[in-house]
Design an enzyme around this catalytic site. Sequence first.
Site, PDB file in Angstrom:
ATOM      1  N   HIS A  74       0.794  -1.243   0.000  1.00  0.00           N
ATOM      2  CA  HIS A  74       0.000   0.000   0.000  1.00  0.00           C
ATOM      3  C   HIS A  74       0.820   1.286   0.000  1.00  0.00           C
ATOM      4  O   HIS A  74       0.315   2.347  -0.350  1.00  0.00           O
ATOM      5  CB  HIS A  74      -1.016  -0.003   1.162  1.00  0.00           C
ATOM      6  CG  HIS A  74      -0.436   0.310   2.496  1.00  0.00           C
ATOM      7  ND1 HIS A  74       0.021  -0.670   3.343  1.00  0.00           N
ATOM      8  CD2 HIS A  74      -0.252   1.492   3.143  1.00  0.00           C
ATOM      9  CE1 HIS A  74       0.460  -0.111   4.457  1.00  0.00           C
ATOM     10  NE2 HIS A  74       0.310   1.196   4.364  1.00  0.00           N
ATOM     11  N   GLU A  97       3.498   5.512  -3.204  1.00  0.00           N
ATOM     12  CA  GLU A  97       3.712   6.827  -2.584  1.00  0.00           C
ATOM     13  C   GLU A  97       5.169   7.035  -2.164  1.00  0.00           C
ATOM     14  O   GLU A  97       5.726   8.117  -2.348  1.00  0.00           O
ATOM     15  CB  GLU A  97       2.805   6.951  -1.352  1.00  0.00           C
ATOM     16  CG  GLU A  97       2.878   8.303  -0.690  1.00  0.00           C
ATOM     17  CD  GLU A  97       2.143   8.317   0.632  1.00  0.00           C
ATOM     18  OE1 GLU A  97       2.383   9.255   1.403  1.00  0.00           O
ATOM     19  OE2 GLU A  97       1.354   7.407   0.902  1.00  0.00           O
ATOM     20  N   ASP A  98       5.796   6.009  -1.593  1.00  0.00           N
ATOM     21  CA  ASP A  98       7.104   6.193  -0.952  1.00  0.00           C
ATOM     22  C   ASP A  98       8.293   5.621  -1.717  1.00  0.00           C
ATOM     23  O   ASP A  98       9.432   5.742  -1.262  1.00  0.00           O
ATOM     24  CB  ASP A  98       7.081   5.556   0.456  1.00  0.00           C
ATOM     25  CG  ASP A  98       6.111   6.275   1.382  1.00  0.00           C
ATOM     26  OD1 ASP A  98       5.834   7.456   1.119  1.00  0.00           O
ATOM     27  OD2 ASP A  98       5.631   5.651   2.347  1.00  0.00           O
ATOM     28  N   ASP A 133      -4.383   0.148   7.972  1.00  0.00           N
ATOM     29  CA  ASP A 133      -3.199   1.022   7.890  1.00  0.00           C
ATOM     30  C   ASP A 133      -3.253   2.092   8.986  1.00  0.00           C
ATOM     31  O   ASP A 133      -2.287   2.316   9.718  1.00  0.00           O
ATOM     32  CB  ASP A 133      -3.163   1.659   6.494  1.00  0.00           C
ATOM     33  CG  ASP A 133      -2.128   2.764   6.361  1.00  0.00           C
ATOM     34  OD1 ASP A 133      -0.991   2.564   6.815  1.00  0.00           O
ATOM     35  OD2 ASP A 133      -2.453   3.832   5.800  1.00  0.00           O
ATOM     36  N   ASP A 172     -21.946   4.115  37.282  1.00  0.00           N
ATOM     37  CA  ASP A 172     -22.921   3.393  38.110  1.00  0.00           C
ATOM     38  C   ASP A 172     -23.792   2.447  37.290  1.00  0.00           C
ATOM     39  O   ASP A 172     -24.588   1.701  37.830  1.00  0.00           O
ATOM     40  CB  ASP A 172     -23.816   4.388  38.873  1.00  0.00           C
ATOM     41  CG  ASP A 172     -23.174   4.797  40.202  1.00  0.00           C
ATOM     42  OD1 ASP A 172     -22.157   4.172  40.557  1.00  0.00           O
ATOM     43  OD2 ASP A 172     -23.671   5.721  40.840  1.00  0.00           O
TER      44      ASP A 172
END
Length: 704
Positions: free
Chosen positions: A72, A76-77, A139, A259
Site C-alpha cells: 500500500h 507513494e514512498d 493502515d 454506576d
Amino acid sequence: MSLIDPLSSKLSSYLEPNQVKKVIRAYRFAEQCHQGQYRQSGDPYITHPVAVAHILADMHMDHESLMASLLHDVIEDTSATKGQISRRFGKTVAELVDGVSKLTEIEFSSKAEQQAENFQKMTLAMAKDIRVVLVKLADRLHNMRTLGVLNPKKKRRIARETLEIYAPIAQRLGMNDIRVEFEELGFDALHPLRSRRMREARKAARGHRTELLSEIKQTIELELSKEKIDNEVSGREKHLWSIYQKMVQKKKSFKEIMDVFAFRIVVDSVDNCYRVLGLIHNLFKPVPGEFKDYIAIPKSNGYQSLHTVLVGMHGVPIEVQIRTRDMDAMANYGIAAHWLYKASDDETPLSTHSRAGRWVQGLLELQQHAGNPLEFIEHVKTDLFPDEIYVFTPKGKIIELPSGATPVDFAYAVHTDVGNRCIACELDGHLASLSEPLQSGQKVRIITAKSAQPNPTWLNFVITAKARSAVRHFLKKQEHQESVTLGKKLLDRALENFGSSYPEIRKSWVKRLLKATDAPSFEFVLQQIGLGERMAFAVANLMLPPSKRKKEQANIGSPVLLDTNETMLISYGRCCRPIPGDPILGHLSSGRGLVIHRESCGNLANIRNNLEKSMPVKWSPQVKGEFPVECQIEVISERGIVATLAARITEQDATIDQISISDQSVQLSTIKVLVGVRDRIHLANILRRIRSLSAVRRVTRIKN
C-alpha cells in the site's frame, strides 16, 4: 526468523497454498522497494505493511486485500508505479493499492484540503471495491498503535482526524473492535492527561464493582441454565472515550456514568434471543421506553441485537444486549465478517455488504454534488451519525435516518426529486412543519408540487448529508443559470452602445474574447458579468472588431427591467429599501450581481458617476412580489395602540415582517415597522390608513 513467516503461518490456516505464495511474492517486492527506508521509531519500514497485513489476516481477509496491504505504500514512498504493480500482481491489486495511496503529486493550499482530497479519492476507489477502506482502516490502526514516536502537534492532528473520520467510518461499517481501539488510542493522544486520570478512576471504581457484577452475572446464568438455553454472559466495561463523551454531552459526573452495569448475552438462535429477553424481564424490572429491537429492524451498518435497561439488585441500572453468535461476530467485525464467513463456508451475511455498498454509493452522489473536497468531507462528517431513527413511508417501507432528521431529510432519502419538489408533510396523518424533528415509528407522507423548488432556509435545519448537498447543489445551479441570464442582458445593453446586439454575436467575436480573457467558455464569461466580476462594456469592447471599439463607455440608454423580487443575482439595498415606483439605480457588486438602490440613496455618492459600476435600471410595468419598506410612526402612548396599528396594516393586504418600539417620553412612543408592500401606491394607502388614527402624530418612510 523472517517477518513473513508468522504471517505465512497465520494465512495457511484459511487460504489456499497458491494464494499464500502470491502474498509472499507481494511481501518480497515490498521489502525490496522499501529497502533502506526506516520509520520514525527506527524500525525498518517493511514492518509497517507486515503489521497491516496481520490486522487484515485476523479478519480472514482474502489474498488480494493482503497483497494490497503489503504494497500500500510502494507507489507513494518508492519509485514503483501502478503499472508495475498491475503487471506483477494483477489489475485488482493495483487498483486497491492506488485507492489507498495518498495524493502526492498535486500542490494543495492547505493540509485540510489535502486530507479532504485524499478521502475523496479513497471514496471513489471504495465505490469500485469496498476492500480499499478495510486496507485503509488497518493502515490507520497500525499508525495509531505506533503514534508515540511523533511530536505532540502531529500526534494530536492524526488523533483528531482518526476520531472525526476513521472511527465513525469503522462504526458505519459495523467494525466495532476497530472503532473502539481507534477511540481509545485517539483519546490517549488528543487528551493524554484526561485519559490517564479517567483510566485511574475506572481502575479504582472496578474494585468496588467486581462483587456486584459477579452476583448479577451468576443470577442471569442460573436463570438461563434452568431453561436449558446455551449462553455466554459477559460483563462489558465501558471504554474511556465513550465515558468521556457522555460526561461532556450529558454533563454528568464520572460516578453517575460508571454506576451503570453493562452485560452481553450471546445465544445460539434468534428465537432464544426473545426467550432470554422475557426471562430477564421477569428477573429484573425493565425501565419503560428503554427497549430497542435491532434484530427486527437492524441498524444501517447491519448491527443486530436486543437492547434493554433493567433495575437490578440494590437499585442499580443494568444495560443488557442479547444477540446470536453470528450477530456478535457481525457487531465486532462488521463488513469484514463478509470475508470471515466466506472463509468458514457458513452463510454469508450479504445484507451488511449491500448496506455498506449503498452507503458508498451515497458518498459517490455527495461527491458529485459537492463543489470542492472540503465541502465533500463536511457532508461526510455530518452523515456519520451513530444514533438512528426508523420511520415508515405510507406503503410501510422502513427508512433509516440519523437522530434529529426532519421531513425534508426523509424526502431526500426517498428520492432527490421528491426532496426538490417537497412543499409540506403529514406525520401520522396530521399536517406538520417541514422542520419538525421526526420520531421513530412515525408514518411520514410528503406532499409535492411540480413547480416547487428547494428553499435556502432548509439548510438551517436539514441534517443528512444527502439533503444538505442536494439543496446546495440546486442553489448553485440556480445561481449559475441566473448569473448567465443576467450576464446576457447586461452584455446586450452594452452591445447596443456599439450599434450591435446579443443575437448578432459571431463565432469569431467569441474566439477573440476567449483568447483575450483565457476564459474556458463564453458561458463562463457571461456568468462573471452576471456576478459583477467582469464589466459588460469591457467584454463588449474585447469581442468586437477593432474598427467598432470605443475608448470610453457612453451612457447605456436602454435600462435593465426588473420584474420580480425573487432572484438570487438581483438584490435590493437594505439601506434605502427601494420599492416599485421609486426612481432607482443599480450597481454591480463583485460576487453579488446587481444591487438596486433608490436614486437618492446616500450610499451611491461614489458610484453614481462611475459608468463601469453603475447600471440604469427600471421597474417593469408587470413587476410582481412583496418588497420590504421601513416606516417610523410617532404615537401617543395608549393601551392597545400596537394591535390597532397592526390591524390597520393587515387590512390593506400587507405583511408585517418586523416591529420595534422605543419610548420618547411618558406620553410619546416611536414605533418602527418593516412592511412588505407591492409598490408606492400600496404603501401610500397603508400610510393613509395609519394617519387616520387619532393617536398617530406623525408617519414617515425611512429613506436611509
